[in-house]
Enzyme design. Sequence first.
Site, PDB file in Angstrom:
ATOM      1  N   GLU A 275       2.801  59.862   3.349  1.00  0.00           N
ATOM      2  CA  GLU A 275       2.628  60.250   4.763  1.00  0.00           C
ATOM      3  C   GLU A 275       2.036  59.115   5.590  1.00  0.00           C
ATOM      4  OE1 GLU A 275      -0.098  63.544   4.516  1.00  0.00           O
ATOM      5  OE2 GLU A 275       1.350  64.870   3.556  1.00  0.00           O
ATOM      6  N   GLY A 277       1.261  56.700   8.633  1.00  0.00           N
ATOM      7  CA  GLY A 277       1.371  56.713  10.088  1.00  0.00           C
ATOM      8  C   GLY A 277       1.079  55.321  10.620  1.00  0.00           C
ATOM      9  N   ARG A 278      -0.208  54.976  10.610  1.00  0.00           N
ATOM     10  CA  ARG A 278      -0.652  53.683  11.130  1.00  0.00           C
ATOM     11  C   ARG A 278       0.132  52.505  10.529  1.00  0.00           C
ATOM     12  NH1 ARG A 278      -5.834  53.045  12.989  1.00  0.00           N
ATOM     13  NH2 ARG A 278      -6.407  54.896  11.809  1.00  0.00           N
ATOM     14  N   CYS A 343     -14.674  55.780  35.055  1.00  0.00           N
ATOM     15  CA  CYS A 343     -16.102  55.934  35.355  1.00  0.00           C
ATOM     16  C   CYS A 343     -16.889  56.346  34.113  1.00  0.00           C
ATOM     17  CB  CYS A 343     -16.278  56.949  36.472  1.00  0.00           C
ATOM     18  SG  CYS A 343     -15.352  56.461  37.923  1.00  0.00           S
ATOM     19  N   GLU A 344     -16.935  55.450  33.134  1.00  0.00           N
ATOM     20  CA  GLU A 344     -17.679  55.651  31.883  1.00  0.00           C
ATOM     21  C   GLU A 344     -18.070  54.263  31.376  1.00  0.00           C
ATOM     22  OE1 GLU A 344     -18.125  58.541  29.975  1.00  0.00           O
ATOM     23  OE2 GLU A 344     -16.813  59.871  31.125  1.00  0.00           O
ATOM     24  N   TYR A 372      -1.965  55.603  17.181  1.00  0.00           N
ATOM     25  CA  TYR A 372      -3.111  56.275  17.806  1.00  0.00           C
ATOM     26  C   TYR A 372      -3.461  55.625  19.154  1.00  0.00           C
ATOM     27  CZ  TYR A 372      -3.156  58.030  13.089  1.00  0.00           C
ATOM     28  OH  TYR A 372      -2.759  58.584  11.901  1.00  0.00           O
TER      29      TYR A 372
HETATM   30  C1  PLP Z   1      -3.518  61.410   9.903  1.00  0.00           C
HETATM   31  C2  PLP Z   1      -2.843  61.820   8.674  1.00  0.00           C
HETATM   32  C3  PLP Z   1      -1.909  60.974   8.052  1.00  0.00           C
HETATM   33  C4  PLP Z   1      -1.590  59.586   8.545  1.00  0.00           C
HETATM   34  O1  PLP Z   1      -2.679  58.714   8.402  1.00  0.00           O
HETATM   35  P1  PLP Z   1      -2.502  57.147   8.631  1.00  0.00           P
HETATM   36  O2  PLP Z   1      -3.831  56.579   8.387  1.00  0.00           O
HETATM   37  O3  PLP Z   1      -2.048  56.964  10.038  1.00  0.00           O
HETATM   38  O4  PLP Z   1      -1.480  56.659   7.656  1.00  0.00           O
HETATM   39  C5  PLP Z   1      -1.269  61.437   6.924  1.00  0.00           C
HETATM   40  N1  PLP Z   1      -1.526  62.669   6.422  1.00  0.00           N
HETATM   41  C6  PLP Z   1      -2.418  63.493   6.989  1.00  0.00           C
HETATM   42  C7  PLP Z   1      -2.649  64.827   6.392  1.00  0.00           C
HETATM   43  C8  PLP Z   1      -3.105  63.109   8.128  1.00  0.00           C
HETATM   44  O5  PLP Z   1      -4.001  63.933   8.673  1.00  0.00           O
END
Ligand code: PLP
Length: 415
Positions: A275, A277-278, A343-344, A372
């Site tokens: 899974e 993402g980043r 404004c922070e 993100y």
């Molecule tokens: C956020 C998340 C990801 C992705 O995380 P990355 O650090 O972006 O790879 C994968 N699985 C779950 C369950 C998440 O909450």
Amino acid sequence: MENLAYVGGYLRCEGVDLRQIAELAGTPTYLYSQQSIVKRFEAMDRAFAGLPHLVCFALKANSNLAIGRVLAERGAGADIVSGGELYRALKMGIRPDRIIFAGVGKTAREIAEALEAGILLFNVESEGELLALDELAGRLGLGKRAPIALRVNPDVDPQTHPYIATGMKKYKFGIAGEQIPRLYRLAQELPNVEPLGIQMHIGSQLVRIQPIVEAVTKIVRLVEALRADGLALRYIDIGGGLGIAYRDETPEGPARLAAAIGPLIQPTGCTLLLEPGRFIVGNGGGLLTRVLYVKDNGVKKFVIVDAGMNDLIRPSLYDAYHEIRPVRETEARETVDVVGPICESGDFFAHDRPVAAVNPGDLLLIASAGAYGFAMASNYNARPRPAEVLIAGDSVRIVRRRETYEDLIRGEELS
Ligand SMILES: *Cc1c(COP(=O)(O)O)cnc(C)c1O
């Protein structure tokens, strides 16, 4: 960030001059390199080629439809955390049988939508959710049981920022290892769920793989114990979390991870789910912004840009570092704070950092903001969210237009 270079004194991403992007889409604007994103996805996919596996892109890192479509066309699945992300994933063209649904707080509506879509797996995070899923799946009468994995909290320290650590017992995520055997037995007894897998996700921006390997070792032990108990699981889902270089990190990548965990997973005969993402989108994106003012208060110099923490919150939220590069190649450096218009006092992109000396009107790129970044953008201070553009070779296209003032008030009633 990948695919950036100065050509003729100006910064390009792939073949596109960033000045051209400012002209086309205005500022602030997120830009993404398609080549980088595809390369990352393929690197991940290839690293695990020796095992049956599926790469499910974690949509929460970046859920732009065009990026999702690029990944869907290359066979990616999706890791979703809400009904809204399910909606997006299906629009992207991701096959429902490649979608997995995570999250500690799935609502009845979200569960029903995912059941109707026919997703691959629900990653269940509590006994309550397991029972709710069974009840809903029975009530909907879809003629098949809900496919589930239990999310284990392996209780390892991922050695990352506490806000993005998840796999320790002090956090809300997953189910403690001691409760796992009992909950699988319960799942086997329930008429409308089918336990098919086991899942973990210990945290994000992990630059060393050792904590992942440690957690996978625990999971594999659980899988073997469950098999001895008469439950043969089909999927091991190790979550995401692989880190990227924002500054001078040297993250261990997917090839190292595959070499370390392949031999652990293979004897189980399970299909591996990933899974990321980043890792897929982080180094392929940046936020293009224009300098509005340069101000010196006698103590400090501030570069005030037209992007704010509403557009990119990572520096404010995690004290995250993003490289800041001038679009016009510049040798001269000045130590400044780079700040936004919000404004922070927490609205900053850099504190006391030597960055290129700039003047009002100059363009800067806040690099490695593909993950993100836009996904966490808000309308705080009634600021329309930025445009997003996708670069492929010499071409660039707007894949999300800048929001308008009308967008800001959509759905509101005066009286
Ligand atoms: C956020 C998340 C990801 C992705 O995380 P990355 O650090 O972006 O790879 C994968 N699985 C779950 C369950 C998440 O909450």
